[in-house]
Design an enzyme around this catalytic site. Structure first.
Site, short mmCIF file in Angstrom:
data_model
loop_
_atom_site.label_atom_id
_atom_site.label_comp_id
_atom_site.label_asym_id
_atom_site.label_seq_id
_atom_site.Cartn_x
_atom_site.Cartn_y
_atom_site.Cartn_z
N GLU A 130 35.81 41.14 44.46
CA GLU A 130 34.87 41.84 43.58
C GLU A 130 33.92 40.85 42.93
O GLU A 130 33.08 41.23 42.11
CB GLU A 130 35.61 42.59 42.47
CG GLU A 130 36.49 43.70 42.99
CD GLU A 130 37.13 44.48 41.85
OE1 GLU A 130 36.46 44.69 40.82
OE2 GLU A 130 38.30 44.86 41.99
N CYS A 186 40.23 46.19 44.36
CA CYS A 186 41.33 45.25 44.41
C CYS A 186 42.05 45.19 45.75
O CYS A 186 43.05 44.49 45.89
CB CYS A 186 42.33 45.54 43.28
SG CYS A 186 41.60 45.35 41.65
N HIS A 229 50.49 45.98 44.06
CA HIS A 229 49.34 45.51 43.28
C HIS A 229 49.69 45.50 41.79
O HIS A 229 50.38 46.38 41.30
CB HIS A 229 48.13 46.42 43.53
CG HIS A 229 46.97 46.09 42.65
ND1 HIS A 229 46.40 44.85 42.63
CD2 HIS A 229 46.28 46.83 41.72
CE1 HIS A 229 45.40 44.83 41.76
NE2 HIS A 229 45.32 46.01 41.18
#
Lengths: 354, 132, 393
Positions: A87, A119, A242
């Site tokens: 990102e 992500c 994550h």
């Protein structure tokens, strides 16, 4: 034939080399609280990694890629793809990946591109690399997830938005440190977190980022990949999810039936923060640093917008030897210099100097 | 805007690619095509290990244009293990003071940017070697 | 050994002029140059220069002005003559005198005006530092954010380390320079300092402190040169000739030298000069060296042969470099206290040597000065121009 939705290549693919990178600066969450919440209060636990003034996704990717190449022990000229998911690409237009490819000596006979899916941009690149190698188009493809994560000053994100990530060189399973059994991707249009073009900081839907976003996508991806392979949580030595914060991965692991023990080695968020596209991938490096041969690993990323990529991996006999050819993730985590909020503001370009 | 003068040095800057003299084995960085040792043609590429030690160093607090936002920064002459000296910034210094002789290793970092709109210039710097 | 005898084709000094070194906010580059030219030409009013060599390093960067030869020739009322700028960083002044020397010796011209000019106050801040850094190797030194100060600091640290010298080993150079500048009306800092001030000086680039580095400022100096046979005999000053002229080079980047503390070009330049003059180093009565940084004074003294390797700093501790000492240096304050005028340095030095040899240095006079040597450095000894001047005695 594999079950509908599962992603399985014609040729078996594995991780031939892996490498982490985490910058040395650490901002304790309590420092963010001191500035934005309660100057005298006790802040939340944990800290996040912050990139130095001369670091960005390009430089960090180069170091992670070099670590992956050290463990792979192959000639960089045989790489056919260098893909970087982030990102925080330093250029809006001009690939991060070409710089990385040049720096590791993979040019010119290579594909190069930058990936964007919040992500999970890095695991997206991994999945594509499986296809690239698994189809026989390439012998080796490098996929990287790396970020210098953005968080608006004072926003909840700022407590954890960290810097770091990992590089994975995918190649023929025979040469691999871990084979990739199968992968799966679960995607819907869910705007839980986004950053508009030319904006500096992302916005998020607060509690909307939970149930309909993170939990739904990770759970669906994990359940699907396990049910399709007739496996259950106890078949895995490790699971990595994550890590936007400490609670989310703990909660999703528990609801899926994983124990705290299974997720502890890959849980880095309290020590380096949420490294966005690097988060799940750097967690996997920490697991590969300690796993024994023949152990099964479940990896599930999450990217806002939204989707989850799930992978089932099995470590090979080659892992214990070759992993010593580069710095392990723990060494990077232990190398730390604590900074205060003012230094952090300067390093992250939040001080207006012109 | 300046582009080509940096672009043409990418290989050297990103990964310390110099030269080795095929006649006397002398390692050259920066590359200079003629061996300063034996005077013969020396164009064979040689990638340095990036390991070295600090020959000397200082701190810059009054920076030239383009480097103002990095002050204070440390500049060193590094003696590469293969022989040559190279001028480079030191980075990621941590708490331990740098000394003459401190072992260092090459990292690729941002050197500066060509203004707000120009290219980002990456190249070698050195950091204290990991005591791994 | 004996100094070569005067001859008719000697290059001799017909006139000199210099401005005080300082900050000339209200005067432009060309005006400043003209001041020194006017003064120099008064030494030989009937001798019209046939060529003008302008020594300058920074005008292109700091005043957006290249093409100084034509600019200054025109502005000084010399429109039409041969004129060109000569650039060799801090050695520009010595390089220009060298070119004048060669031109006169060749017989192509009969009089040359050398003007050293530096106008550094037209820009301020980091742009000045980047202008100075253009004298380094841009691709391999400049890109790392270094400046001459940084280079000097690295040499100084290494010097103190290798020779196990105390932190204030080089203080004597600064103290001597400031002492001599007190009585030089053209000096920028006319205030003596002691060890205490040296110790308390703010650090600029560790270990270079404020008194180890010369202050960069504006200034112009001009020297009119001709051959002896062309000089009218009614000059009120003793005739000073250039007994030797030499310019040598080393590597541009410090890191390209096998031993950065060995100023090989300086050694060679002095040797060439001594050979040309037919004398030994012990016959040099004083030495205007380039003390832009105190470490350069030590390394220049060692390279010239006045001290062994690693011992140069001791000459500044025991009084040898003072006006009455064995080998006086920076007799008018040097770059350190007279002020650093960049590419003009070599011309200032030459004029200071001439004044000593003419016996007109007043309170700064070196006793019995017959043979003087000047030397300016481009970068950290990358270019070295050395001149030996002698009075007819």
């Amino acid at each position: 034939m594999t079950e509908a939705g599962l992603l399985k290549p014609i040729r078996d693919v594995g991780i031939v080399g892996y490498g982490a990178y985490i910058p040395r600066y650490r901002l304790p969450a309590s420092e963010v609280a001191r500035i934005w919440k309660d100057p005298a209060g006790v802040g939340p636990p944990g800290e996040k990694a912050v990139a130095g003034l001369d670091e960005d996704v390009i430089t960090m990717s180069i170091e992670a890629a070099r670590n992956a190449m050290s463990r792979a022990t192959i000639d960089a000229s045989s790489i056919r793809a260098v893909w970087v998911g982030s990102e925080s690409h330093p250029y809006a237009v001009k690939p991060t990946s070409t710089v990385v490819a040049e720096a590791i000596g993979a040019v010119p006979n290579t594909q190069a591109a930058d990936w964007e899916f919040a992500c999970k941009a890095g695991t997206e690149a991994m999945q594509a690399a499986i296809g690239f190698v698994g189809s026989g188009m390439a012998d080796y493809a490098l996929s990287i997830g790396m970020d210098t994560a953005q968080g608006r000053p004072g926003d909840a994100l700022e407590y954890t938005a960290g810097a770091g990530g990992a590089a994975f060189l995918l190649g023929p399973v025979e040469e691999s440190l871990a084979s990739i059994e199968v992968s799966y991707s679960f995607t819907t249009d869910t705007p839980d977190f986004f950053r508009r073009a030319n904006e500096k900081y992302p916005v998020h839907g607060e509690r909307f980022t939970g149930e309909p976003a993170y939990f739904k996508h990770i759970s669906m991806a994990a359940e699907k990949i396990m049910s399709s392979t007739n496996s259950s949580p106890e078949d895995f030595s490790y699971a990595i999810f994550h890590q936007p914060n400490v609670k989310f991965p703990q909660r999703v692991a528990k609801s899926l039936g994983f124990t705290a023990d299974q997720i502890k080695d890959g849980m880095l968020v309290s020590r380096i923060g949420n490294t966005y596209a690097g988060s799940a991938m750097v967690g996997l490096t920490a697991v590969l640093d300690v796993a024994d041969p023949g152990e099964r690993i479940l990896l599930v990323s999450y990217g806002s917008g939204a989707g989850s990529d799930a992978f089932i991996l099995t470590t090979t006999d080659q892992l214990p030897q070759r992993r010593n050819l580069a710095l392990d993730t723990e060494s990077y985590i232990k190398r730390r210099t604590e900074i205060d909020y003012a230094t952090y503001a300067r390093y992250r370009g939040k001080l207006v100097t012109k | 805007m300046e582009v080509s003068r940096h672009w043409r040095l990418n290989k050297q800057r990103y990964s310390l690619v110099g030269e080795v003299c095929p006649h006397c084995e002398h390692k050259l960085f920066p590359p200079r095509d003629i061996c300063p040792d034996c005077g013969e043609d020396a164009r064979d590429l040689f990638e340095f290990s990036g390991k070295g030690s600090v020959y000397s160093f200082t701190t810059v607090s009054q920076a030239p244009a383009g480097f103002e936002e990095s002050v204070p920064y440390t500049v060193a002459i590094v003696q590469l293990d293969e022989g040559p000296l190279v001028t480079a910034q030191l980075t990621d210094l941590g708490d331990k003071p740098v000394e003459i002789g401190t072992p260092v290793e090459m990292v690729t970092r941002k050197l500066r940017s060509d203004g707000d709109q120009g290219m980002l210039i990456y190249g070698y710097k050195f950091r204290p070697a990991f005591a791994a | 050994m004996a100094l070569n005898r005067p001859s008719e084709d000697d290059v001799v000094v017909a006139g000199v002029g210099m401005t005080p070194v300082g900050e000339y906010w209200d005067i432009s580059l060309r005006e400043l140059a003209l001041r020194s030219i006017t003064e120099a030409r008064q030494g030989a009013p009937t001798l019209r220069p046939q060529a003008l060599f302008v020594a300058n390093m920074l005008a292109a960067s700091l005043s957006a002005q290249a093409h100084l030869g034509t600019l200054i020739a025109d502005f000084a009322g010399l429109r039409g003559i041969e004129a060109v700028a000569i650039e060799a960083a801090g050695a520009s002044g010595g390089a220009a005198i060298r070119q004048a020397f060669l031109a006169l010796k060749s017989g192509s011209v009969e009089s040359v005006l050398v003007v050293g000019i530096e106008k550094v106050t037209d820009k301020v801040g980091p742009l000045v530092d980047s202008a100075l850094a253009t004298g380094t190797d841009a691709d391999y030194e400049g890109i790392q954010g270094i400046t001459p100060t940084t280079q000097a600091a690295m040499l100084m640290r290494r010097y103190l380390h290798e020779h196990n010298a105390p932190d204030d080993a080089l203080s004597g150079f600064s103290i001597n320079a400031h002492t001599n500048a007190v009585t030089n009306p053209n000096a920028m800092f006319r205030r003596a300092i002691g060890l205490k001030q040296y110790h308390n000086a703010p650090m600029i680039s560790d270990p270079v402190n404020m008194f180890d580095a010369a202050p960069l400022a504006d200034g112009a100096a001009s020297i009119l040169l001709t051959r002896r046979e062309l000089l009218s005999n009614n000059s009120q000053h003793p005739c000073i000739r250039i007994a030797a002229s030499a310019l040598t080079t080393s590597t541009l980047a410090i890191h390209d030298r096998p031993d950065p503390l060995n100023f090989r070009a300086a050694k060679q330049s002095v040797e060439n000069s001594l050979n040309m003059a037919g004398i030994g180093i012990e016959q040099i009565d004083f030495f205007e060296l380039h003390d832009q940084f105190s470490i350069l004074a030590a390394l220049s003294l060692e390279a010239a042969g006045f001290a062994e390797r690693g011992k140069g700093w001791k000459l500044a501790q025991n009084g040898d470099i003072q006006l009455q000492g064995e080998i006086p240096i920076s007799t008018f304050g040097g770059s350190k206290a007279r002020g650093d005028i960049g590419g003009a340095t070599g011309v200032f030095q030459a004029i200071e040597v001439v004044r000593q040899l003419q016996g007109e240095a007043q309170e700064n006079q070196v006793p019995n000065a017959q043979i003087g040597m000047s030397q300016c450095l481009g970068g950290m000894g990358s270019t070295v121009a050395t001149h030996i001047f002698a009075s007819d005695g």
